[in-house]
Design a protein around this motif. Structure first.
Motif, PDB file in Angstrom:
ATOM      1  N   THR A 131       9.762   3.570  -4.751  1.00  9.29           N
ATOM      2  CA  THR A 131       9.296   3.126  -3.435  1.00  9.29           C
ATOM      3  C   THR A 131       9.171   1.615  -3.409  1.00  9.29           C
ATOM      4  OG1 THR A 131       6.983   3.415  -4.113  1.00  9.29           O
ATOM      5  CG2 THR A 131       8.053   5.283  -3.024  1.00  9.29           C
ATOM      6  N   PHE A 173       4.303  -0.057  -0.731  1.00 12.41           N
ATOM      7  CA  PHE A 173       4.152   1.337  -0.319  1.00 12.41           C
ATOM      8  C   PHE A 173       2.769   1.861  -0.697  1.00 12.41           C
ATOM      9  CE2 PHE A 173       4.720   5.911  -0.460  1.00 12.41           C
ATOM     10  CZ  PHE A 173       5.521   6.150   0.641  1.00 12.41           C
ATOM     11  N   TYR A 186       6.159  -3.290   7.994  1.00 17.39           N
ATOM     12  CA  TYR A 186       5.782  -1.896   8.217  1.00 17.39           C
ATOM     13  C   TYR A 186       4.996  -1.771   9.513  1.00 17.39           C
ATOM     14  CZ  TYR A 186       6.959  -0.859   3.343  1.00 17.39           C
ATOM     15  OH  TYR A 186       7.621  -0.682   2.155  1.00 17.39           O
TER      16      TYR A 186
END
Length: 205
Positions: free
Chosen positions: A152, A156, A184
């Motif tokens: 990831t 994350f 994000y």
């Protein structure tokens, strides 16, 4: 201790005699060998978490298991029949003796904040396997030389293979033109309106 008594004590379900590896583990580690069964492809031994490194050293040096083929995690949160007071996670070690053409599977249990000692000192190839298990399940490997996420992104949050992780994830990543970087944001999923399927030759009105 007789061979029959040993089989009764550790729960080996083989029709043949107990293997030298299981007998040796039982003799050396005693009650830390929690169970041993005959799996579909090889014997499966469940060990206490505290003895995993020493047990791996023993199997490599005394029984010729030169290679670790795989290490993976299992989340037993929704596993049928899993006791509530049993460890939530399992770390599974698949090891191989090339010289003797024999496989063995080891398992240890761990809860969310339990430390599982790294076996990189026994088999260096465990390095990335343990990182993957940490990344996907959050299992912490004590004394690992470089315990970082592997699959990831660096920022994350969460562990994707845990049973309580949402199937759609918690955030989505996109490229922000104004900031010229990937950022994000919370998932924004729109409900899909499905159109009734039609077939050739059907009057569509």
């Amino acid at each position: 201790m007789t061979e029959e008594k040993l089989q009764d004590d550790i729960g080996v379900t083989q029709s043949a005699s107990v293997s030298a590896e299981v007998a040796g583990l039982r003799e050396k580690f005693g009650d830390q060998v929690l169970s041993a069964t005959a799996g579909l492809d090889c014997e499966v031994v469940v060990l206490a978490r505290e003895c995993i490194v020493e047990a791996c050293h023993y199997l490599k040096n005394a029984h010729g298991f030169e290679q670790m083929m795989d290490l993976c995690g299992v989340d037993k949160l929704a596993y049928p029949g899993h006791a509530e007071d049993a460890p939530r996670f399992e770390v599974v070690y698949n090891i191989l003796s090339v010289s003797r053409n024999k496989r063995l599977r080891l398992k240890v249990g761990a809860n969310e904040r339990d430390l599982v000692d790294s076996v990189t000192e026994v088999w260096p190839t465990a390095n990335w396997f343990e990182r993957e298990c940490f990344d996907m399940y959050g299992v912490i490997f004590n004394h690992h030389p470089d315990l970082r996420r592997l699959l990831t992104d660096y920022g994350f949050e969460g562990y994707p293979l845990r049973k309580d992780f949402p199937l759609t994830g918690r955030v989505e990543m996109f490229f922000d033109e104004s900031q010229w970087r990937c950022v994000y944001r919370p998932n924004q999923l729109e409900e899909r309106v499905l159109v009734e399927r039609t077939w050739p030759g059907v009057d569509r009105g």
